[in-house]
Design an enzyme around this catalytic site. Structure first.
Site: not given
Lengths: 396, 518
Positions: B69, B98, B134, B162-163, B246, B248, B250, B261, B295-296, B321, B324, B443
């Protein structure tokens, strides 16, 4: 019969309400109220515990402080937002103004949050430094995470034991009523004295686990090959429950932690009894047991220790957890069988060495059980002393 | 060959296409398919968690479901959807004919179906699919992993390639193909946020490739990067992973900021309050994303100086943040607001993403994180920033630009129905998770004590509701494309941006001659 009556009542109830929102709320309510548990559990608990240590109360205070800051900011931001969504809609005839860019406003909304952050950072820093106070404790306990149980070593005494889930499979499989401490109960809890600084040294034997007791605000990862340390000073006697907090494989959800905090005198009595038990176990190694004694004991050991992977019916979950029923090892030479339990498998890390985990008596018993169950019909057995000799010969 | 030829016929149109609109469409449909697949896995999880006890699946399979998932939603649904939007919109927004590298564009899309077919096929392999979450922490994902881990590693490599190609293409397009007069500080924010995202991707996807390669070496070539017995360190894995992980998160939210926006000014009928400060805030968030990764890992036993550094840096993210969020609210203030479907999703984005931000701020407080870490509180937090954050912004973007893409207007009533069902469903699913987490539910567990039962039942009901609501979305989009009423060229009332100067539907080739920028 009762079921039919219930159905009638429920459908009658729904016929009386027409609005779909009421209808779905009612459905929700019915479902939730059906969740009646035969035991009295603390339902709808929505906040963190204050716990029973100075650190846990401190952490709870931080948690509530930052929460109320968030609520305050939310009230302001969402307040303005909802005001504008209600008042400044085109449907109400609002004409768009064209203002944009304001350096003053931008400075204010950068500086104010920054100040709030500093106000929060000060107490957070203080408690963190306090949590990291690694001064000598009154006693040390080595905690080792295993797939899927905990081992507790009382450093400085020869007391050492495993603590694993004691909830019966019947409850997990919904075949009998779940007890109040469902999945939060163990065969042998960790026992500690109150009002002492207990230092926990935490490590793991296989994968990463995490030892968490919410009432102590202690959560520290158990990392194989490394030792972490943390501590707790428990104020009140009681039983405190937690769970492993790092995904550690199949039975991650089934390795709870139970700590019993006792007044010093009771703790001393418990420790003395535990030490005597350890001595007695060592003596048992020299005794000779009958086949039936070994087989009965083996069944208990198997279901507690082996069945998590190899299943109660001995058929395992191949290929990770092979079948023991009809396996080459369990129906082959007895030394091979001894070898895999004492030394673990060379090919499959999931089968670790059980040499430190099981006593000689338990290893002898479980081998006897495995060789004579589920169609395995070897008719032989081993004695605890054979295990000891096998180990002393270097396990060859 | 004329410069104005239309698309080729049949399947070859899609296989060989180098047209940014076709490739954008491919990305979007692919990501929607992955969204449904990843969603189906989530429903398996929620079905098992409906009540205490094991009812439907075994713990072993439960772990495969949580892992798949997460992987599918992150790499298969959210990321390709934003690349699809970038492909469609960036050339239209900057007045380019293009993408700069059209053949590579084709390649970077077409390797994705292979990667995800391989990843999904692990479900049918001996030993099952990846079951280590994951975040795939070693040694659970190396020494103790099922054999299918090798296929997982290969799939991640392909996704990364690909990315990276997609990002190179986006950077090259933005830096080289802007119409004359389209200066950097005139670009729409969606283009800005994607430019910054593309740099983040180029910086961190190789790190992900590195960490999975180290796993591969540990598993097959007897190295010990993550094994203490050979001189390695399992925590090293987490440092490298989160150095990727991290930024990622963002990567999954910055383009969303760009979408919101664009939408809020249109429906508030008022220009964005602080364009320049939005650009600077996005850049600051991108910079900070590189120095907060640990922080993870507050519970791994870092020294106190490390804990403090990562705590302060993480708290600091609240500042840009906040800028924004304040900007969006001030943009709406004294506007003339209407609530068409894209605006509904955008307003919900601002509110619910902010709630996710609040729980993020709480998680930043390291001592409190010792209680929150690896509980359902964290699950609630990141679903609040990802579902009403990333996913809602993607849905808002689809409703906003679909009339431009296909030339037909969607049905507003159905759009609103989709919004309200999704809104109720997601809050019912994820809000109770805050409570079960604070009450102490870890979790990634397939079964739990009865004290968590009520919250879990609510979450499960909400999840099925939310899932069903997405079928409505699918129906809406198909109905719009097939027989929606004709949309005007401008679609909305005076929207800003070059894309609205084009006819609806946008012709197969646009801006072959650069537009004039006022």
């Amino acid at each position: 019969m009762q079921f039919c009556m219930l159905l009638n009542r429920v459908s009658g109830f729904f016929q009386r309400i027409k609005k779909p929102t009421t209808w779905s709320l009612a459905l929700l309510f019915t479902l939730l109220s059906q969740q009646s548990f035969s035991v009295d559990v603390d339902r709808w608990q929505y906040n963190m515990t204050e716990g029973v240590t100075p650190v846990s109360r401190d952490v709870y205070g931080l948690h509530m402080d930052i929460f109320w800051w968030c609520v305050a900011i939310a009230v302001v931001v969402f307040g303005v937002m909802f005001y504008t969504m209600i008042v400044h809609r085109k449907a109400n005839g609002a004409k768009a103004s064209n203002f944009h860019e304001s350096t003053l406003l931008e400075i204010i909304w950068t500086v104010v949050p920054f100040v709030i952050l500093i106000i929060m950072a000060v107490p957070a820093t203080k408690s963190l430094i306090n949590i990291y106070d690694h001064k000598e404790g009154d006693m040390d306990i080595l905690i080792t995470g295993y797939q899927w149980k905990w081992k507790y070593d009382y450093i400085g005494s020869d007391v050492s034991y495993f603590s694993s889930l004691s909830t019966p499979q019947n409850q997990i499989r919904n075949m009998s009523t779940k007890g109040v401490n469902y999945l939060l109960e163990v065969d042998e809890p960790l026992v500690i004295p109150i009002k002492k600084k207990i230092r926990f040294l935490i490590t793991a034997n296989d994968v990463i686990h995490s030892w968490w007791v919410p009432d102590f605000a202690v959560k520290r990862d158990a990392i194989p090959g490394y030792i972490n340390e943390t501590w707790a000073f428990v104020d009140e006697p009681g039983t405190y429950r937690g769970q492993c907090a790092e995904l550690c494989g199949k039975n991650h959800g089934f390795m709870p932690i139970v700590v019993e905090a006792l007044p010093q005198a009771e703790y001393d009595t418990w420790l003395a009894a535990k030490q005597a038990e350890t001595l007695k176990l060592q003596e048992l190694t020299n005794q000779t047991f009958t086949f039936d004694e070994l087989y009965t004991q083996g069944e208990t050991v198997y279901n507690n220790v082996c069945a998590a992977c190899h299943q109660v019916n001995g058929e395992g979950i191949p290929p990770m957890f092979p079948s023991i029923a009809g396996s080459k090892i369990a129906t082959g030479a007895i030394n091979g069988h001894l070898d895999i339990i004492v030394n673990g498998s060379k090919n499959n890390p999931a089968m670790r060495s059980f040499s430190g985990e099981l006593s000689e008596v338990d290893i002898a018993a479980v081998i006897t059980y495995q060789r004579n169950s589920w169609g395995n019909n070897m008719g032989d057995s081993v004695q605890p002393i054979d295990i000891l000799r096998f180990k002393e010969s270097g396990g060859e | 060959m004329s410069a104005h030829h239309g698309p080729a016929k049949g399947i070859t149109r899609w296989l060989y296409t180098t047209n940014h609109k076709d490739i954008g469409t491919l990305y979007l449909w692919f990501s929607f398919a992955m969204f449904l697949l990843g969603g189906a896995f989530a429903l398996v999880i929620r079905a098992e968690l409906f009540e205490p006890g094991l009812q439907i699946i075994e713990p072993e399979f439960f772990n495969q479901m949580t892992t798949m998932h997460g992987l599918i939603m992150v790499f298969g649904a959210v990321m390709p959807a934003f690349v699809g939007l970038a492909n469609w919109m960036i050339p239209l927004m900057i007045g380019a004919p293009d993408m700069a590298l059209p053949r590579m564009n084709n390649w970077s899309f077409w390797i994705l179906p292979f990667a995800f077919t391989m990843l999904t096929s692990t479900l049918f392999m001996d030993g099952g699919a990846p079951n280590f979450g994951w975040t795939f922490y070693a040694p659970l994902s190396t020494t103790y992993a099922p054999p299918s881990v090798t296929f997982f590693i290969f799939a991640v490599h392909i996704m990364g390639a690909s990315s990276i190609m997609g990002s190179i293409n986006i950077i090259a397009t933005i830096l080289n193909l802007r119409a004359p007069g389209m200066t950097l500080m005139k670009m729409p924010l969606f283009v800005w946020t994607w430019l910054i995202t593309a740099y983040l991707l180029i910086a961190v996807m190789p790190v992900l490739a590195g960490v999975v390669t180290m796993m591969l070496m540990d598993i097959h070539f007897s190295t010990s990067f993550f094994d203490a017995a050979g001189g390695g360190d399992p925590v090293l894995f987490q440092h490298v992973f989160w150095f990727f992980g991290h930024p990622e998160v963002y990567i999954m939210i910055l383009p969303a900021f760009g979408v919101i926006s664009a939408i809020i000014p249109t429906f508030a009928r008022k220009p964005l309050f602080g364009y320049a400060s939005m650009v600077y805030a996005t850049s600051s968030i991108a910079f900070l994303s590189f120095i907060v990764w640990a922080h993870h890992m507050f519970t791994v036993g870092m020294p106190v100086a490390g804990e403090l550094f990562f705590m302060y840096a993480t708290m600091l993210i609240a500042v840009p943040t906040g800028v924004k969020v304040f900007n969006w609210v001030t943009t709406m203030f004294r506007g003339s607001i209407t609530f068409e479907t894209p605006m509904l999703f955008s307003v919900a984005f601002v509110i619910l993403f902010t709630i996710g931000g609040f729980s993020g701020l709480m998680l930043a407080i390291a001592p409190a994180d010792f209680q929150y870490h690896d509980t359902y509180f964290v699950v609630a937090h990141f679903h609040y920033v990802l579902v009403p954050g990333a996913i809602f912004s993607i849905i808002a973007a689809v409703y906003y630009w679909l009339p431009k893409w296909c030339g037909n207007m969607y049905n507003e009533t159905m759009g609103k129905a989709h919004f309200w069902t999704a809104f109720v469903g997601l809050n019912l699913t994820f809000f109770p998770m805050h409570f079960s987490g604070l009450a102490g539910m870890p979790r990634r567990i397939p079964d739990y004590n009865m004290m968590f039962a009520d919250w879990n039942m609510l979450s499960s009901i909400g999840a099925f509701f939310f899932g069903a609501s997405q079928l409505l979305f699918l129906f809406n989009v198909i109905a719009t494309i097939r027989n929606g009423r004709k949309a005007s060229d401008q679609v909305w009332e005076n929207p800003e941006g070059l894309e609205w100067t084009l006819p609806s539907p946008a012709p197969y080739h646009t801006f072959t001659a650069p537009p004039k920028i006022g």
